[in-house]
Scaffold this active site. Structure first.
Site, PDB file in Angstrom:
ATOM      1  N   THR A  40       9.093   0.904  10.933  1.00 12.50           N
ATOM      2  CA  THR A  40       9.386   2.171  11.613  1.00 12.50           C
ATOM      3  C   THR A  40       8.331   3.222  11.285  1.00 12.50           C
ATOM      4  O   THR A  40       8.145   4.160  12.058  1.00 12.50           O
ATOM      5  CB  THR A  40      10.755   2.715  11.157  1.00 12.50           C
ATOM      6  N   SER A 129       4.542  -3.712  -2.425  1.00  8.84           N
ATOM      7  CA  SER A 129       3.581  -2.595  -2.465  1.00  8.84           C
ATOM      8  C   SER A 129       2.732  -2.525  -3.718  1.00  8.84           C
ATOM      9  O   SER A 129       2.502  -1.446  -4.265  1.00  8.84           O
ATOM     10  CB  SER A 129       4.285  -1.251  -2.292  1.00  8.84           C
ATOM     11  N   SER A 131      -0.363  -2.914  -3.681  1.00 11.93           N
ATOM     12  CA  SER A 131      -1.604  -2.202  -3.332  1.00 11.93           C
ATOM     13  C   SER A 131      -1.393  -0.692  -3.340  1.00 11.93           C
ATOM     14  O   SER A 131      -2.272   0.056  -3.780  1.00 11.93           O
ATOM     15  CB  SER A 131      -2.163  -2.693  -1.996  1.00 11.93           C
ATOM     16  N   ASP A 175       4.682   2.913   1.963  1.00 14.59           N
ATOM     17  CA  ASP A 175       4.454   2.454   0.584  1.00 14.59           C
ATOM     18  C   ASP A 175       3.889   3.563  -0.294  1.00 14.59           C
ATOM     19  O   ASP A 175       4.331   3.766  -1.430  1.00 14.59           O
ATOM     20  CB  ASP A 175       3.490   1.258   0.581  1.00 14.59           C
ATOM     21  N   TYR A 227       0.318  -8.087  11.326  1.00  8.95           N
ATOM     22  CA  TYR A 227       0.779  -6.708  11.181  1.00  8.95           C
ATOM     23  C   TYR A 227       0.097  -5.803  12.214  1.00  8.95           C
ATOM     24  O   TYR A 227       0.752  -5.002  12.891  1.00  8.95           O
ATOM     25  CB  TYR A 227       0.476  -6.226   9.752  1.00  8.95           C
TER      26      TYR A 227
HETATM   27  C1  GLA Z   1       3.975  -2.717   4.984  1.00 12.76           C
HETATM   28  C2  GLA Z   1       3.199  -1.448   5.297  1.00 12.76           C
HETATM   29  C3  GLA Z   1       4.131  -0.257   5.498  1.00 12.76           C
HETATM   30  C4  GLA Z   1       5.255  -0.583   6.472  1.00 12.76           C
HETATM   31  C5  GLA Z   1       5.909  -1.912   6.101  1.00 12.76           C
HETATM   32  C6  GLA Z   1       6.930  -2.345   7.118  1.00 12.76           C
HETATM   33  O1  GLA Z   1       4.587  -2.598   3.730  1.00 12.76           O
HETATM   34  O2  GLA Z   1       2.308  -1.158   4.249  1.00 12.76           O
HETATM   35  O3  GLA Z   1       3.395   0.866   5.933  1.00 12.76           O
HETATM   36  O4  GLA Z   1       4.794  -0.587   7.790  1.00 12.76           O
HETATM   37  O5  GLA Z   1       4.950  -2.952   5.969  1.00 12.76           O
HETATM   38  O6  GLA Z   1       7.992  -1.485   7.107  1.00 12.76           O
END
Ligand code: GLA
Length: 389
Positions: A40, A129, A131, A175, A227
């Site tokens: 989102t 997350s 990174s 993230d 992605y």
């Molecule tokens: C990854 C991306 C985020 C987000 C999620 C999905 O973690 O880094 O920005 O888009 O996917 O919600």
């Protein structure tokens, strides 16, 4: 995961060993698990992450020779030494791209260079997350070391630009926002369109519940195509609907113009339907957590979110689906994949007394599918990025 005191001592010792001097400071930033609100963020929608107790620590010191020296306790053989003036998107690559991207995004404000030693325990490639933990710990450290006038939003933007423009991962702000803004004992309810946020108390233990994370061991990489494809599909759906962001679409019936009978129209409808229904699920979960309702009520919303990511958004993989099914079969109130997808982790809402049963159910299913038992842990909503010493 390591307590702040031990973590700081370990990073300090590793820095001293590598650089032969003391660090000027040590900063920590956490990974995150998103309770709900997946894919989102780049559509201007809602997210609801909590920070993990797992962090990346950056021990840092200023230099005066113009070099950026990036060392990692986890990857000692992958050290990067680059003149700050020579940083270019993509160079250095690998893990070093994230801290290098932060320095690059500061465009000439770090002329003397930096020594950086990172040490962390956020599982990498697990959708948790790692990174963002890396880029946010370094962003906070550079801000403090160089006394730069950067507020939380500027730090989030810096870390996001490091990932998007330098490392080449076209992520949204979920993230980095979670890593910088989350607070202990809360989930962060963030409106990514205007940055409005609210800290929603999340004391699941008081309700006899726990958030269990299962790291399935299947790794993902958002610098690969899936992605970015989803981002493009969402942009195209918004363009056809005449809105700037899918967030502006009120409800599923408003998506009808996408269904033009073509295969592409059907695909865009499903992508957009995930985003619109997921935003609605975030609002429902937040309403349940804010009120007096039993938090078990959010379980079915998590599972519905997973079905939407699997069927409409098509970012799950069979092992993740099997993990979600096994968690539910083992008694979880709800379960879903976390993060960008194509592998990674699952989060499940379970009774505190039922954690072991859910773990066993998942381990059995993995054994049945020929996989080793996955790593699991219970999430305590933890603090965001901070200075340790
Ligand atoms: C990854 C991306 C985020 C987000 C999620 C999905 O973690 O880094 O920005 O888009 O996917 O919600």
């Amino acid at each position: 995961m390591t307590g702040d005191g031990d973590a700081a001592a370990r990073a300090a010792a590793a820095f001293a060993e590598r650089f032969g001097r003391q660090a000027d400071g040590i900063w920590a930033a956490p990974g995150r698990v998103n309770v709900i609100g997946e894919h989102t963020d780049y559509n201007g929608g809602y997210v609801l992450p909590v920070a993990l107790p797992h962090t990346t620590r950056a021990a840092m010191a200023r230099r005066d020779d113009g070099l950026l020296v990036l060392a990692s306790a986890q990857r000692p053989e992958q050290e990067a030494v680059v003149p700050v003036a020579d940083l270019r998107p993509g160079w250095p690559g690998g893990w070093a791209a994230y801290p290098a991207g932060v320095v690059h995004a500061l465009a000439g404000r770090v002329p003397g260079g930096l020594s950086v030693l990172v040490d962390g325990d956020v599982p990498s490639g697990a959708g948790l997350s790692s990174s963002a933990a890396l880029s946010c710990s370094v962003a906070l450290g550079v801000r403090d070391l160089l006394d730069l006038d950067l507020d939380a939003d500027a730090l989030i933007d810096l870390a996001r630009r490091a990932e998007n423009d330098f490392a080449g991962a076209p992520t949204g702000v979920l993230d980095q926002s979670a890593s910088i803004l989350c607070t202990a004992g809360h989930a962060l309810f963030l409106d990514t369109r205007d940055g409005t946020r609210e800290q929603v108390p999340l004391d699941l233990a008081a309700a006899g519940l726990a958030l269990l994370v299962v790291d399935t061991g299947t790794t993902h990489d958002h610098t690969e195509g899936g992605y970015a494809d989803r981002r493009r599909e969402c942009e195209e759906a918004a363009r056809r609907l005449g809105v700037a962001l899918l967030r502006e679409v009120d409800d599923v019936p408003a998506l009808a113009p996408l269904a033009d009978g073509s295969l592409e129209g059907d695909l865009l409808l499903r992508r957009a339907r995930h985003v619109v229904t997921e935003d609605a699920r975030v609002l429902e979960v937040v309403a349940a957590l804010r009120g007096d309702a039993d938090p078990r009520a959010i379980g079915p919303l998590l599972t519905a979110g997973h079905a939407s990511l699997r069927d409409d958004f098509e970012v799950s993989v069979p092992l993740i689906d099997a993990c979600v099914e096994a968690a539910s079969a083992g008694g979880a109130h709800g379960a879903r994949m976390v993060g960008g997808g194509f592998g990674g982790s699952v989060v499940a809402l379970v009774d505190s007394g039922g954690v072991d049963t859910v773990r066993a159910s998942v381990a059995d299913r993995f054994a049945h599918e020929g996989h080793p038992a996955p790593r699991t842990f219970v999430v305590i909503p933890s603090p965001g990025a901070r200075r340790l010493t």
